[in-house]
Design a protein around this motif. Structure first.
Motif, PDB file in Angstrom:
ATOM      1  N   THR A  85       0.829  -1.205   0.000  1.00 18.91           N
ATOM      2  CA  THR A  85       0.000   0.000   0.000  1.00 18.91           C
ATOM      3  C   THR A  85       0.864   1.256   0.000  1.00 18.91           C
ATOM      4  O   THR A  85       0.610   2.203  -0.757  1.00 18.91           O
ATOM      5  CB  THR A  85      -0.932   0.005   1.228  1.00 18.91           C
ATOM      6  OG1 THR A  85      -1.755  -1.165   1.211  1.00 18.91           O
ATOM      7  CG2 THR A  85      -1.826   1.234   1.219  1.00 18.91           C
ATOM      8  N   TYR A  89       1.321   4.179  -2.868  1.00 17.26           N
ATOM      9  CA  TYR A  89       1.108   5.591  -2.561  1.00 17.26           C
ATOM     10  C   TYR A  89       2.276   6.432  -3.084  1.00 17.26           C
ATOM     11  O   TYR A  89       2.077   7.507  -3.659  1.00 17.26           O
ATOM     12  CB  TYR A  89       0.964   5.762  -1.043  1.00 17.26           C
ATOM     13  CG  TYR A  89       0.673   7.180  -0.608  1.00 17.26           C
ATOM     14  CD1 TYR A  89      -0.468   7.850  -1.036  1.00 17.26           C
ATOM     15  CD2 TYR A  89       1.545   7.842   0.254  1.00 17.26           C
ATOM     16  CE1 TYR A  89      -0.740   9.149  -0.628  1.00 17.26           C
ATOM     17  CE2 TYR A  89       1.286   9.138   0.674  1.00 17.26           C
ATOM     18  CZ  TYR A  89       0.147   9.784   0.232  1.00 17.26           C
ATOM     19  OH  TYR A  89      -0.105  11.071   0.634  1.00 17.26           O
ATOM     20  N   PHE A 102      -2.164  10.619   3.737  1.00 18.94           N
ATOM     21  CA  PHE A 102      -2.073   9.201   3.362  1.00 18.94           C
ATOM     22  C   PHE A 102      -3.312   8.438   3.816  1.00 18.94           C
ATOM     23  O   PHE A 102      -3.847   7.602   3.086  1.00 18.94           O
ATOM     24  CB  PHE A 102      -0.809   8.605   3.980  1.00 18.94           C
ATOM     25  CG  PHE A 102      -0.656   7.123   3.782  1.00 18.94           C
ATOM     26  CD1 PHE A 102      -0.672   6.562   2.515  1.00 18.94           C
ATOM     27  CD2 PHE A 102      -0.489   6.280   4.879  1.00 18.94           C
ATOM     28  CE1 PHE A 102      -0.527   5.195   2.324  1.00 18.94           C
ATOM     29  CE2 PHE A 102      -0.340   4.915   4.705  1.00 18.94           C
ATOM     30  CZ  PHE A 102      -0.363   4.367   3.427  1.00 18.94           C
ATOM     31  N   TRP A 105      -6.129   9.198   1.566  1.00 18.84           N
ATOM     32  CA  TRP A 105      -5.925   8.500   0.289  1.00 18.84           C
ATOM     33  C   TRP A 105      -6.367   7.048   0.402  1.00 18.84           C
ATOM     34  O   TRP A 105      -7.022   6.516  -0.513  1.00 18.84           O
ATOM     35  CB  TRP A 105      -4.447   8.583  -0.092  1.00 18.84           C
ATOM     36  CG  TRP A 105      -4.100   7.831  -1.339  1.00 18.84           C
ATOM     37  CD1 TRP A 105      -4.213   8.265  -2.632  1.00 18.84           C
ATOM     38  CD2 TRP A 105      -3.584   6.487  -1.418  1.00 18.84           C
ATOM     39  NE1 TRP A 105      -3.796   7.282  -3.510  1.00 18.84           N
ATOM     40  CE2 TRP A 105      -3.405   6.173  -2.795  1.00 18.84           C
ATOM     41  CE3 TRP A 105      -3.253   5.526  -0.461  1.00 18.84           C
ATOM     42  CZ2 TRP A 105      -2.911   4.949  -3.223  1.00 18.84           C
ATOM     43  CZ3 TRP A 105      -2.761   4.296  -0.893  1.00 18.84           C
ATOM     44  CH2 TRP A 105      -2.592   4.019  -2.247  1.00 18.84           C
ATOM     45  N   MET A 106      -6.038   6.400   1.511  1.00 20.38           N
ATOM     46  CA  MET A 106      -6.450   5.010   1.702  1.00 20.38           C
ATOM     47  C   MET A 106      -7.957   4.882   1.776  1.00 20.38           C
ATOM     48  O   MET A 106      -8.558   3.976   1.185  1.00 20.38           O
ATOM     49  CB  MET A 106      -5.794   4.433   2.962  1.00 20.38           C
ATOM     50  CG  MET A 106      -4.310   4.165   2.821  1.00 20.38           C
ATOM     51  SD  MET A 106      -3.602   3.206   4.201  1.00 20.38           S
ATOM     52  CE  MET A 106      -3.619   4.455   5.504  1.00 20.38           C
ATOM     53  N   ASN A 109      -9.598   5.148  -1.491  1.00 19.94           N
ATOM     54  CA  ASN A 109      -9.386   3.972  -2.321  1.00 19.94           C
ATOM     55  C   ASN A 109     -10.129   2.748  -1.793  1.00 19.94           C
ATOM     56  O   ASN A 109      -9.844   1.620  -2.209  1.00 19.94           O
ATOM     57  CB  ASN A 109      -7.895   3.667  -2.425  1.00 19.94           C
ATOM     58  CG  ASN A 109      -7.190   4.525  -3.462  1.00 19.94           C
ATOM     59  OD1 ASN A 109      -7.100   4.160  -4.632  1.00 19.94           O
ATOM     60  ND2 ASN A 109      -6.709   5.687  -3.046  1.00 19.94           N
TER      61      ASN A 109
END
Length: 353
Positions: A85, A89, A102, A105-106, A109
């Protein structure tokens, strides 16, 4: 261009600072050097050098390297997932703002809060120095109902009967699983020579673990604690296993040193996705709400505790500390023994009548 920093007698480097022949890059490097010295004098120096990285538009080489090393050592899926992961990134996590970005972003997604929590936990695991605060978060993680992994005695009876009728090949596996609380890898790696019929015991000293780097590959390993232990089995389990042995003998696939449970077609080791499909099919047929595969272990240990078994004895059998056993597996089962003075008053049905 790189900056060398001496930390506790060892050289550490901050890379990607620019070119030596570019005055602006040299000026930024000098300013960074001055900041590091000021932080050291002020007692706020970051020994990981993470907060001094020049840009977050590059992959976090140090953290990636630490995760890669750990994943190759333990072959665990959660570590490997954290590594992949972060690699996807492709940015450096220098400060809390970078980590928050971050996390967003996770989530964008499609990763769930629990998964994000596990990834950040792996980051703290490989960077324990100043990163324990850096990789903290405020995401809400639902622990779920305490009953979510425990089947009632009625549900266990129902699902075992369904498996006996509709999943003949896998019935012995699930019967043993629900009657012993063994771990997944221990069930996969159980061999016939580990079953002591006369004493009614199974010796657990090895496991067949899945390779997290290649999920279609398995390797032999020790138990989770690295210690051998004894799991007692009753007459009904022995009878079911002996019938399963006779079936394997008739098919010509029985081997005294071979696996007890194999796939029905290729006769190779069983795996979680296959067992999960069998388990799910049975629960659907029985009209029972979905439970994860690990419910076998939770159900056995929770019911064994509710029946009055010694937590210390169960902990030894399960390969846990007593504290961990009570914390993880002491869940409601519906088994409640009323004190004697209440039972002497008679049945509640007598009062209704």
């Amino acid at each position: 261009m790189q900056l060398r920093v001496r930390i506790q007698g060892k050289d550490a480097f901050i890379n990607r600072l620019g070119r030596w022949n570019d005055p602006s890059d040299v000026a930024r490097a000098s300013a960074l050097s001055a900041k590091i010295w000021a932080d050291y004098c002020g007692g706020t120096f970051d020994t990981t050098l993470r907060s001094y990285q020049p840009s977050n538009e590059h992959a976090d080489a140090d953290l990636l390297e630490a995760l890669k090393h750990l994943s190759e050592a333990n072959r665990q899926g959660r570590t490997i997932h954290a590594y992949r992961t972060l690699r996807k990134y492709g940015k450096t996590l220098r400060n809390k703002s970078d980590v928050d970005e971050f996390v967003q972003w996770m989530l964008a997604n499609g990763l769930q809060n629990r998964t994000v929590d596990g990834i950040l936990c792996e980051f703290r695991r490989v960077c324990p120095e100043n990163s324990k605060h850096l990789f903290k978060h405020k995401l809400k993680v639902n622990k779920g109902s305490s009953l979510s992994d425990v089947l009632s005695t009625e549900e266990i009876t129902l699902v075992l009967e369904d498996l006996r009728v509709n999943e003949v090949w896998f019935y012995p596996l699930f019967f043993l699983w629900l009657s012993s609380g063994m771990r997944n890898a221990e069930i996969r790696g159980l061999t016939w020579d580990c079953i002591h019929w006369d004493s009614g015991e199974i010796i657990i000293h090895k496991t067949l673990r899945v390779d997290g780097l290649n999920t279609h590959r398995y390797f032999w390993s020790t138990t989770k604690t690295g210690k051998e232990r004894v799991v007692p089995i009753g007459y009904s389990v022995i009878k079911v296993l002996q019938e399963h042995k006779s079936l394997m003998v008739s098919k010509g696939i029985y081997d005294y040193n071979g696996l007890v449970f194999v796939t029905p077609i290729t006769h190779k080791n069983v795996y979680d996705s296959l067992l999960g499909k069998v388990w799910k099919r049975s629960l659907v047929r029985c009209g029972i709400k979905p439970r994860r595969l690990y419910a076998q272990r939770h159900s056995f240990l929770s019911h064994a505790l509710a029946m009055g078994n010694s937590p210390a004895d169960l902990a030894q059998m399960a390969g846990h500390s007593t504290q961990m056993l009570l914390k993880t597996y002491a869940k409601p089962t519906g088994r409640i023994r009323l004190p004697e003075w209440q039972r002497e008053l008679g049945s509640i049905h007598d009062l209704v009548d």
